[in-house]
Design a protein around this motif. Structure first.
Motif, PDB file in Angstrom:
ATOM      1  N   PRO A 157       0.798  -1.224   0.000  1.00 33.29           N
ATOM      2  CA  PRO A 157       0.000   0.000   0.000  1.00 33.29           C
ATOM      3  C   PRO A 157       0.835   1.282   0.000  1.00 33.29           C
ATOM      4  O   PRO A 157       0.449   2.269  -0.624  1.00 33.29           O
ATOM      5  CB  PRO A 157      -0.828  -0.109   1.292  1.00 33.29           C
ATOM      6  CG  PRO A 157      -0.922  -1.579   1.535  1.00 33.29           C
ATOM      7  CD  PRO A 157       0.406  -2.128   1.079  1.00 33.29           C
ATOM      8  N   LEU A 158       1.982   1.269   0.668  1.00 29.73           N
ATOM      9  CA  LEU A 158       2.841   2.451   0.635  1.00 29.73           C
ATOM     10  C   LEU A 158       3.431   2.637  -0.750  1.00 29.73           C
ATOM     11  O   LEU A 158       3.486   3.760  -1.260  1.00 29.73           O
ATOM     12  CB  LEU A 158       3.952   2.368   1.684  1.00 29.73           C
ATOM     13  CG  LEU A 158       4.925   3.546   1.694  1.00 29.73           C
ATOM     14  CD1 LEU A 158       4.201   4.880   1.856  1.00 29.73           C
ATOM     15  CD2 LEU A 158       5.969   3.365   2.782  1.00 29.73           C
ATOM     16  N   ALA A 159       3.860   1.570  -1.383  1.00 24.90           N
ATOM     17  CA  ALA A 159       4.384   1.664  -2.750  1.00 24.90           C
ATOM     18  C   ALA A 159       3.313   2.236  -3.689  1.00 24.90           C
ATOM     19  O   ALA A 159       3.606   3.108  -4.512  1.00 24.90           O
ATOM     20  CB  ALA A 159       4.856   0.297  -3.233  1.00 24.90           C
ATOM     21  N   GLU A 160       2.075   1.778  -3.545  1.00 26.89           N
ATOM     22  CA  GLU A 160       0.983   2.303  -4.368  1.00 26.89           C
ATOM     23  C   GLU A 160       0.755   3.787  -4.108  1.00 26.89           C
ATOM     24  O   GLU A 160       0.545   4.560  -5.042  1.00 26.89           O
ATOM     25  CB  GLU A 160      -0.305   1.527  -4.091  1.00 26.89           C
ATOM     26  CG  GLU A 160      -0.284   0.108  -4.608  1.00 26.89           C
ATOM     27  CD  GLU A 160      -1.531  -0.666  -4.200  1.00 26.89           C
ATOM     28  OE1 GLU A 160      -2.525  -0.039  -3.766  1.00 26.89           O
ATOM     29  OE2 GLU A 160      -1.500  -1.905  -4.315  1.00 26.89           O
ATOM     30  N   ALA A 161       0.789   4.186  -2.839  1.00 21.61           N
ATOM     31  CA  ALA A 161       0.599   5.595  -2.495  1.00 21.61           C
ATOM     32  C   ALA A 161       1.715   6.456  -3.078  1.00 21.61           C
ATOM     33  O   ALA A 161       1.464   7.538  -3.616  1.00 21.61           O
ATOM     34  CB  ALA A 161       0.526   5.770  -0.985  1.00 21.61           C
ATOM     35  N   LEU A 162       2.952   5.978  -2.990  1.00 18.17           N
ATOM     36  CA  LEU A 162       4.082   6.724  -3.548  1.00 18.17           C
ATOM     37  C   LEU A 162       3.987   6.808  -5.068  1.00 18.17           C
ATOM     38  O   LEU A 162       4.276   7.846  -5.658  1.00 18.17           O
ATOM     39  CB  LEU A 162       5.398   6.080  -3.123  1.00 18.17           C
ATOM     40  CG  LEU A 162       5.780   6.286  -1.658  1.00 18.17           C
ATOM     41  CD1 LEU A 162       6.883   5.320  -1.237  1.00 18.17           C
ATOM     42  CD2 LEU A 162       6.202   7.726  -1.407  1.00 18.17           C
ATOM     43  N   GLU A 163       3.568   5.728  -5.712  1.00 13.55           N
ATOM     44  CA  GLU A 163       3.418   5.737  -7.168  1.00 13.55           C
ATOM     45  C   GLU A 163       2.336   6.705  -7.620  1.00 13.55           C
ATOM     46  O   GLU A 163       2.479   7.376  -8.642  1.00 13.55           O
ATOM     47  CB  GLU A 163       3.100   4.330  -7.667  1.00 13.55           C
ATOM     48  CG  GLU A 163       4.288   3.400  -7.611  1.00 13.55           C
ATOM     49  CD  GLU A 163       3.928   1.949  -7.882  1.00 13.55           C
ATOM     50  OE1 GLU A 163       2.736   1.636  -8.110  1.00 13.55           O
ATOM     51  OE2 GLU A 163       4.856   1.120  -7.865  1.00 13.55           O
ATOM     52  N   SER A 164       1.257   6.786  -6.857  1.00 17.57           N
ATOM     53  CA  SER A 164       0.154   7.657  -7.255  1.00 17.57           C
ATOM     54  C   SER A 164       0.381   9.117  -6.855  1.00 17.57           C
ATOM     55  O   SER A 164      -0.389   9.987  -7.257  1.00 17.57           O
ATOM     56  CB  SER A 164      -1.161   7.159  -6.658  1.00 17.57           C
ATOM     57  OG  SER A 164      -1.147   7.273  -5.260  1.00 17.57           O
ATOM     58  N   ALA A 165       1.423   9.396  -6.095  1.00 15.02           N
ATOM     59  CA  ALA A 165       1.679  10.753  -5.608  1.00 15.02           C
ATOM     60  C   ALA A 165       2.147  11.698  -6.710  1.00 15.02           C
ATOM     61  O   ALA A 165       2.108  12.902  -6.544  1.00 15.02           O
ATOM     62  CB  ALA A 165       2.715  10.722  -4.487  1.00 15.02           C
ATOM     63  N   GLY A 166       2.619  11.169  -7.814  1.00 18.29           N
ATOM     64  CA  GLY A 166       3.126  12.027  -8.873  1.00 18.29           C
ATOM     65  C   GLY A 166       4.623  12.233  -8.742  1.00 18.29           C
ATOM     66  O   GLY A 166       5.307  11.500  -8.033  1.00 18.29           O
ATOM     67  N   ARG A 167       5.134  13.253  -9.392  1.00 26.10           N
ATOM     68  CA  ARG A 167       6.576  13.469  -9.456  1.00 26.10           C
ATOM     69  C   ARG A 167       7.058  14.682  -8.677  1.00 26.10           C
ATOM     70  O   ARG A 167       8.205  15.054  -8.765  1.00 26.10           O
ATOM     71  CB  ARG A 167       7.019  13.623 -10.911  1.00 26.10           C
ATOM     72  CG  ARG A 167       6.763  12.413 -11.747  1.00 26.10           C
ATOM     73  CD  ARG A 167       7.797  11.366 -11.468  1.00 26.10           C
ATOM     74  NE  ARG A 167       7.611  10.225 -12.343  1.00 26.10           N
ATOM     75  CZ  ARG A 167       7.659   8.982 -11.940  1.00 26.10           C
ATOM     76  NH1 ARG A 167       7.865   8.695 -10.680  1.00 26.10           N
ATOM     77  NH2 ARG A 167       7.498   8.000 -12.787  1.00 26.10           N
ATOM     78  N   GLY A 168       6.212  15.310  -7.907  1.00 18.58           N
ATOM     79  CA  GLY A 168       6.607  16.501  -7.163  1.00 18.58           C
ATOM     80  C   GLY A 168       7.141  16.186  -5.785  1.00 18.58           C
ATOM     81  O   GLY A 168       7.751  15.145  -5.547  1.00 18.58           O
TER      82      GLY A 168
END
Length: 120
Positions: free
Chosen positions: A37-48
């Motif tokens: 779930p953390l990996a998914e959250a980081l992936e969906s956070a964008g590039r900023g």
């Protein structure tokens, strides 16, 4: 400051936009069984700018460390108040020198932005 709520999971307690940053609040045990779930959250956070609040993490292993190291190359990843166990992991591995670490979420949100993502 605009705040938009995201979805939460057992490990990702909360995530939301705050100004130009995406904040992810992590809690509990962060290991091979729970890092998804953390990996998914980081992936969906964008590039900023992504601010990761680690104050409520009770356990973290090499899976957690690898996840942090992988995403620091993709986003401007800054850490907030790592718990004692996370601080120990970062210090023992020398990874503490690779991250901007803030004492509080308020300090992280108020800090000047470099906009740069290191690739070393």
């Amino acid at each position: 400051m605009t705040i938009e709520k995201g979805r939460a999971s057992d490990v990702v307690r909360d995530q939301y936009a705050s100004g130009d940053a995406w904040v992810i609040v992590v809690s509990g045990d962060l290991d091979m069984d729970s890092a998804g779930p953390l990996a998914e959250a980081l992936e969906s956070a964008g590039r900023g700018l992504v601010i990761l609040d680690l104050s409520e993490v009770r356990f973290a292993d090499s899976t957690a460390l690898n996840l942090l190291l992988r995403f620091r190359r993709l986003v401007d990843l800054q850490l907030v108040q790592p718990s004692e166990i996370v601080s120990r992991l970062l210090t023992l591995t020398g990874a503490d020198a690779l991250f901007v670490i803030h004492d509080t979420l308020s300090a992280a949100l108020a800090a000047p932005r470099s906009g740069a993502v290191e690739h070393d």
